[in-house]
Structure formats: structure tokens, C-alpha cells
Design a protein around this motif. Structure first.
Motif, PDB file in Angstrom:
ATOM      1  N   LEU B  34       0.839  -1.194   0.000  1.00 47.48           N
ATOM      2  CA  LEU B  34       0.000   0.000   0.000  1.00 47.48           C
ATOM      3  C   LEU B  34       0.873   1.242   0.000  1.00 47.48           C
ATOM      4  O   LEU B  34       2.011   1.224   0.478  1.00 47.48           O
ATOM      5  CB  LEU B  34      -0.894   0.034   1.249  1.00 47.48           C
ATOM      6  CG  LEU B  34      -1.775  -1.186   1.527  1.00 47.48           C
ATOM      7  CD1 LEU B  34      -1.062  -2.203   2.409  1.00 47.48           C
ATOM      8  CD2 LEU B  34      -3.069  -0.751   2.195  1.00 47.48           C
ATOM      9  N   TYR B  36       0.528   5.290   1.299  1.00 52.12           N
ATOM     10  CA  TYR B  36      -0.216   6.275   2.059  1.00 52.12           C
ATOM     11  C   TYR B  36       0.412   7.636   1.815  1.00 52.12           C
ATOM     12  O   TYR B  36       1.612   7.762   1.609  1.00 52.12           O
ATOM     13  CB  TYR B  36      -0.160   5.963   3.559  1.00 52.12           C
ATOM     14  CG  TYR B  36      -1.105   4.882   4.001  1.00 52.12           C
ATOM     15  CD1 TYR B  36      -0.780   3.545   3.801  1.00 52.12           C
ATOM     16  CD2 TYR B  36      -2.313   5.192   4.603  1.00 52.12           C
ATOM     17  CE1 TYR B  36      -1.655   2.540   4.207  1.00 52.12           C
ATOM     18  CE2 TYR B  36      -3.182   4.194   5.006  1.00 52.12           C
ATOM     19  CZ  TYR B  36      -2.845   2.875   4.801  1.00 52.12           C
ATOM     20  OH  TYR B  36      -3.710   1.892   5.193  1.00 52.12           O
ATOM     21  N   LYS B  38       0.636  11.644   3.393  1.00 52.13           N
ATOM     22  CA  LYS B  38       0.426  12.383   4.628  1.00 52.13           C
ATOM     23  C   LYS B  38       0.755  13.859   4.440  1.00 52.13           C
ATOM     24  O   LYS B  38       1.873  14.218   4.074  1.00 52.13           O
ATOM     25  CB  LYS B  38       1.290  11.791   5.753  1.00 52.13           C
ATOM     26  CG  LYS B  38       1.014  12.441   7.104  1.00 52.13           C
ATOM     27  CD  LYS B  38       1.898  11.870   8.184  1.00 52.13           C
ATOM     28  CE  LYS B  38       1.542  12.460   9.556  1.00 52.13           C
ATOM     29  NZ  LYS B  38       1.663  13.920   9.592  1.00 52.13           N
ATOM     30  N   ALA B  41       0.225  17.872   9.907  1.00 49.38           N
ATOM     31  CA  ALA B  41      -0.855  18.030  10.885  1.00 49.38           C
ATOM     32  C   ALA B  41      -2.093  17.197  10.551  1.00 49.38           C
ATOM     33  O   ALA B  41      -3.182  17.464  11.071  1.00 49.38           O
ATOM     34  CB  ALA B  41      -1.247  19.500  11.044  1.00 49.38           C
ATOM     35  N   GLU B  42      -1.939  16.210   9.656  1.00 52.40           N
ATOM     36  CA  GLU B  42      -3.036  15.272   9.386  1.00 52.40           C
ATOM     37  C   GLU B  42      -2.501  13.850   9.480  1.00 52.40           C
ATOM     38  O   GLU B  42      -1.299  13.619   9.347  1.00 52.40           O
ATOM     39  CB  GLU B  42      -3.605  15.490   7.981  1.00 52.40           C
ATOM     40  CG  GLU B  42      -4.329  16.809   7.818  1.00 52.40           C
ATOM     41  CD  GLU B  42      -4.935  16.941   6.435  1.00 52.40           C
ATOM     42  OE1 GLU B  42      -5.301  18.074   6.060  1.00 52.40           O
ATOM     43  OE2 GLU B  42      -5.050  15.926   5.719  1.00 52.40           O
ATOM     44  N   GLY B  43      -3.423  12.900   9.668  1.00 49.51           N
ATOM     45  CA  GLY B  43      -3.005  11.516   9.633  1.00 49.51           C
ATOM     46  C   GLY B  43      -2.804  11.034   8.206  1.00 49.51           C
ATOM     47  O   GLY B  43      -3.324  11.625   7.268  1.00 49.51           O
ATOM     48  N   PRO B  44      -2.044   9.967   8.012  1.00 49.21           N
ATOM     49  CA  PRO B  44      -1.875   9.403   6.661  1.00 49.21           C
ATOM     50  C   PRO B  44      -3.213   8.941   6.105  1.00 49.21           C
ATOM     51  O   PRO B  44      -4.076   8.468   6.842  1.00 49.21           O
ATOM     52  CB  PRO B  44      -0.933   8.214   6.887  1.00 49.21           C
ATOM     53  CG  PRO B  44      -0.256   8.474   8.192  1.00 49.21           C
ATOM     54  CD  PRO B  44      -1.251   9.229   9.007  1.00 49.21           C
ATOM     55  N   PHE B  46      -4.973   6.550   2.897  1.00 51.81           N
ATOM     56  CA  PHE B  46      -4.705   5.512   1.920  1.00 51.81           C
ATOM     57  C   PHE B  46      -4.770   6.078   0.509  1.00 51.81           C
ATOM     58  O   PHE B  46      -5.666   6.856   0.168  1.00 51.81           O
ATOM     59  CB  PHE B  46      -5.740   4.396   2.079  1.00 51.81           C
ATOM     60  CG  PHE B  46      -5.725   3.390   0.972  1.00 51.81           C
ATOM     61  CD1 PHE B  46      -6.734   3.375   0.028  1.00 51.81           C
ATOM     62  CD2 PHE B  46      -4.687   2.480   0.869  1.00 51.81           C
ATOM     63  CE1 PHE B  46      -6.727   2.460  -1.002  1.00 51.81           C
ATOM     64  CE2 PHE B  46      -4.675   1.564  -0.167  1.00 51.81           C
ATOM     65  CZ  PHE B  46      -5.695   1.551  -1.104  1.00 51.81           C
ATOM     66  N   PHE B  89       4.279   7.285   2.246  1.00 49.64           N
ATOM     67  CA  PHE B  89       4.763   6.098   2.948  1.00 49.64           C
ATOM     68  C   PHE B  89       4.372   4.854   2.167  1.00 49.64           C
ATOM     69  O   PHE B  89       3.220   4.682   1.767  1.00 49.64           O
ATOM     70  CB  PHE B  89       4.149   5.990   4.341  1.00 49.64           C
ATOM     71  CG  PHE B  89       4.619   7.045   5.312  1.00 49.64           C
ATOM     72  CD1 PHE B  89       3.857   8.165   5.569  1.00 49.64           C
ATOM     73  CD2 PHE B  89       5.840   6.899   5.964  1.00 49.64           C
ATOM     74  CE1 PHE B  89       4.287   9.137   6.456  1.00 49.64           C
ATOM     75  CE2 PHE B  89       6.279   7.861   6.861  1.00 49.64           C
ATOM     76  CZ  PHE B  89       5.506   8.978   7.108  1.00 49.64           C
ATOM     77  N   LYS B  99      -0.884  -6.466  11.077  1.00 48.82           N
ATOM     78  CA  LYS B  99      -0.134  -5.223  11.101  1.00 48.82           C
ATOM     79  C   LYS B  99       0.670  -4.954   9.840  1.00 48.82           C
ATOM     80  O   LYS B  99       1.345  -5.804   9.291  1.00 48.82           O
ATOM     81  CB  LYS B  99       0.779  -5.167  12.330  1.00 48.82           C
ATOM     82  CG  LYS B  99       1.757  -6.299  12.468  1.00 48.82           C
ATOM     83  CD  LYS B  99       2.666  -6.047  13.684  1.00 48.82           C
ATOM     84  CE  LYS B  99       3.785  -7.064  13.723  1.00 48.82           C
ATOM     85  NZ  LYS B  99       4.791  -6.753  14.739  1.00 48.82           N
ATOM     86  N   LEU B 100       0.579  -3.677   9.437  1.00 49.12           N
ATOM     87  CA  LEU B 100       1.356  -3.180   8.314  1.00 49.12           C
ATOM     88  C   LEU B 100       2.763  -2.841   8.779  1.00 49.12           C
ATOM     89  O   LEU B 100       2.959  -2.409   9.911  1.00 49.12           O
ATOM     90  CB  LEU B 100       0.725  -1.901   7.771  1.00 49.12           C
ATOM     91  CG  LEU B 100      -0.527  -2.004   6.908  1.00 49.12           C
ATOM     92  CD1 LEU B 100      -1.047  -0.613   6.591  1.00 49.12           C
ATOM     93  CD2 LEU B 100      -0.248  -2.741   5.632  1.00 49.12           C
ATOM     94  N   PHE B 102       5.739  -0.221   7.729  1.00 47.94           N
ATOM     95  CA  PHE B 102       5.896   0.997   6.942  1.00 47.94           C
ATOM     96  C   PHE B 102       7.357   1.287   6.631  1.00 47.94           C
ATOM     97  O   PHE B 102       8.262   0.930   7.410  1.00 47.94           O
ATOM     98  CB  PHE B 102       5.335   2.196   7.710  1.00 47.94           C
ATOM     99  CG  PHE B 102       3.842   2.282   7.712  1.00 47.94           C
ATOM    100  CD1 PHE B 102       3.096   1.638   8.687  1.00 47.94           C
ATOM    101  CD2 PHE B 102       3.180   2.998   6.738  1.00 47.94           C
ATOM    102  CE1 PHE B 102       1.722   1.717   8.691  1.00 47.94           C
ATOM    103  CE2 PHE B 102       1.799   3.087   6.730  1.00 47.94           C
ATOM    104  CZ  PHE B 102       1.064   2.434   7.710  1.00 47.94           C
ATOM    105  N   GLY B 103       7.576   1.964   5.522  1.00 49.98           N
ATOM    106  CA  GLY B 103       8.881   2.529   5.216  1.00 49.98           C
ATOM    107  C   GLY B 103       9.054   3.863   5.923  1.00 49.98           C
ATOM    108  O   GLY B 103       8.171   4.328   6.650  1.00 49.98           O
ATOM    109  N   GLN B 104      10.216   4.492   5.680  1.00 47.11           N
ATOM    110  CA  GLN B 104      10.554   5.721   6.398  1.00 47.11           C
ATOM    111  C   GLN B 104       9.857   6.948   5.835  1.00 47.11           C
ATOM    112  O   GLN B 104       9.830   8.001   6.475  1.00 47.11           O
ATOM    113  CB  GLN B 104      12.072   5.968   6.361  1.00 47.11           C
ATOM    114  CG  GLN B 104      12.922   4.840   6.887  1.00 47.11           C
ATOM    115  CD  GLN B 104      13.404   3.957   5.755  1.00 47.11           C
ATOM    116  OE1 GLN B 104      12.654   3.551   4.877  1.00 47.11           O
ATOM    117  NE2 GLN B 104      14.695   3.642   5.793  1.00 47.11           N
ATOM    118  N   GLY B 105       9.331   6.833   4.632  1.00 47.77           N
ATOM    119  CA  GLY B 105       8.646   7.966   4.016  1.00 47.77           C
ATOM    120  C   GLY B 105       9.549   8.746   3.084  1.00 47.77           C
ATOM    121  O   GLY B 105      10.772   8.801   3.267  1.00 47.77           O
TER     122      GLY B 105
END
Lengths: 112, 112
Positions: B34, B36, B38, B41-44, B46, B89, B99-100, B102-105
Motif C-alpha cells: 500500500l 499512504y 500524509k 498536521a493530518e493523519g496518513p 490511503f 509512505f 499489522k502493516l 511501513f517505510g521511512q517515508g
């Protein structure tokens, strides 16, 4: 639309304080998660829960605990806050089989 | 042990051109991936996903490519728009697990 609500957008706490971060979701999701986001480290899983009163450690559980007394609510507890816990904390939820996570807007916690 | 890696912390692209974000993974058991997005000041949120039985998935301006033999996926955005400026991400999961990972972004900046 799924809504994941985190009770505080910003928090400032002192070292040694006990800190509670609250999260509520309205989609009847079985799974709930707490992540922290730090620059260069991405999203790291602290704890997750796949059912009421159930919890599993994530990748970085040290210094944290969680509580899930109701399906819609998942709390993250910092037993004794330390400066290295200054971070953005993100709550998320999903259905039981994983996959797409729905995130809250995050709580930026500063520990001084 | 970083199972999902985004080796470029940042990327700058001119508006209208193609943005390519890359992601590598080490765990061959991952079978669902997946992306995501971001904003500050907001959540990630999809963006797009791909199953390991496919090598491409397209949704409007966004296309994800999966190369299983190289354990590599990429996100293409064409054409890039200023509103695409965000942190992206990459995430991976074994389907059925909760559980996912995640990479570092990667911080994408679209320049007008």
C-alpha cells in the motif's frame, strides 16, 4: 466515512508525568493501533489490539502501555514520560484481516 | 531490521512532470502493498494498493508497479500537481496478518 478521533492535537508534559492519549473509532473495526512518527524513521508500531482487552506489542513498546476496555476506544499510556518520547503519535484502526488502515489526525506530544 | 525501505528521504519534481517514488522490501512473505499520503498536521490517508498477484495497478494519475523478483515497488504520479506535495509512505503486509510494516517515508515537493 470512517472517523478516527484522537482527543488532543497538541500536548505538553513534563518529564516523569503519566500521560494518556485517547483514540476513538466509529466503524466497528476490530483492530486498533498506536504508531509514532519521527523524521527519518517513518511510522513505527508501538502496540496494537485485535479485540477488547487484547493487546500485542509492536516494534517499540518500551515505556508504553495500552488499554482497550471497549471496542471503539484504544488508549496509549506513557507511564513516566521522558524527553525521547517527544513525537507525533498516530492512532489507526482496521477490520480484523488487516490491510487498509484509517488514521486519526495525530497528537503532537512534547515532553520537557 | 528495516523490512520496508524508502531510500530517498525527499524528491523534488516540476509541476506537470512525472513523480516516481521507490520502495524496497526484504520479506518475501509480504503479499499486499500500500501507499499512504500524509499532509502536515493530518493523519496518513490511503492512496493505492497492489496485491502480489499483479504487477501493476492504476487509479487515475496514480500507478503502482510491483517487481516481485527485485522486491521493489514504485509509485508513479502523472502529471504531478502542487497538491501532491506531501510525505508518501510505502507499507507492506502478509494478508491475514493484522499489522502493516511501513517505510521511512519520502517527502515529495512539486514545484510550480
Amino acid at each position: 466515512d470512517v472517523k478516527v478521533t484522537q482527543s488532543s492535537r497538541y500536548l505538553v508534559k513534563r518529564t516523569g508525568e503519566k500521560v494518556f492519549l485517547e483514540c476513538v473509532q466509529d466503524m466497528d473495526h476490530e483492530n486498533m493501533f498506536w504508531y509514532r512518527q519521527d523524521p527519518g524513521l517513518g511510522l513505527r508500531l508501538i502496540y496494537f489490539s485485535y479485540d477488547v482487552k487484547m493487546k500485542e506489542k509492536g516494534d517499540i513498546p518500551e515505556g508504553y502501555s495500552v488499554s482497550r476496555e471497549k471496542k471503539e476506544r484504544f488508549s496509549l499510556i506513557l507511564e513516566s514520560a521522558s524527553t525521547n518520547q517527544t513525537s507525533m503519535y498516530l492512532c489507526a484502526s482496521s477490520f480484523w484481516d488487516g490491510g487498509t488502515l484509517h488514521f486519526g489526525n495525530g497528537t503532537r506530544l512534547t515532553v520537557t | 531490521d528495516q523490512q520496508v525501505k524508502q531510500n530517498s528521504p525527499s524528491l523534488s519534481v516540476q509541476e506537470g512532470r512525472i513523480s516516481i517514488l521507490n520502495c524496497d522490501y526484504t520479506n518475501s512473505m509480504f503479499d499486499y502493498f500500500l501507499w499512504y499520503k500524509k499532509y502536515p498536521a493530518e493523519g496518513p490517508t490511503f492512496l493505492i494498493s497492489i496485491s502480489s498477484i499483479k504487477d501493476k495497478n492504476e487509479d487515475g494519475r496514480f500507478t503502482v508497479f510491483l517487481n516481485k523478483s527485485a522486491k521493489h515497488l514504485s509509485l508513479h504520479i502523472v502529471p504531478s500537481q502542487p497538491g501532491d506535495s506531501a510525505v508518501y509512505f510505502c507499507a507492506a503486509i502478509i494478508q491475514g496478518a493484522q499489522k502493516l510494516v511501513f517505510g521511512q517515508g519520502t517527502r515529495l515537493t512539486i514545484n510550480p
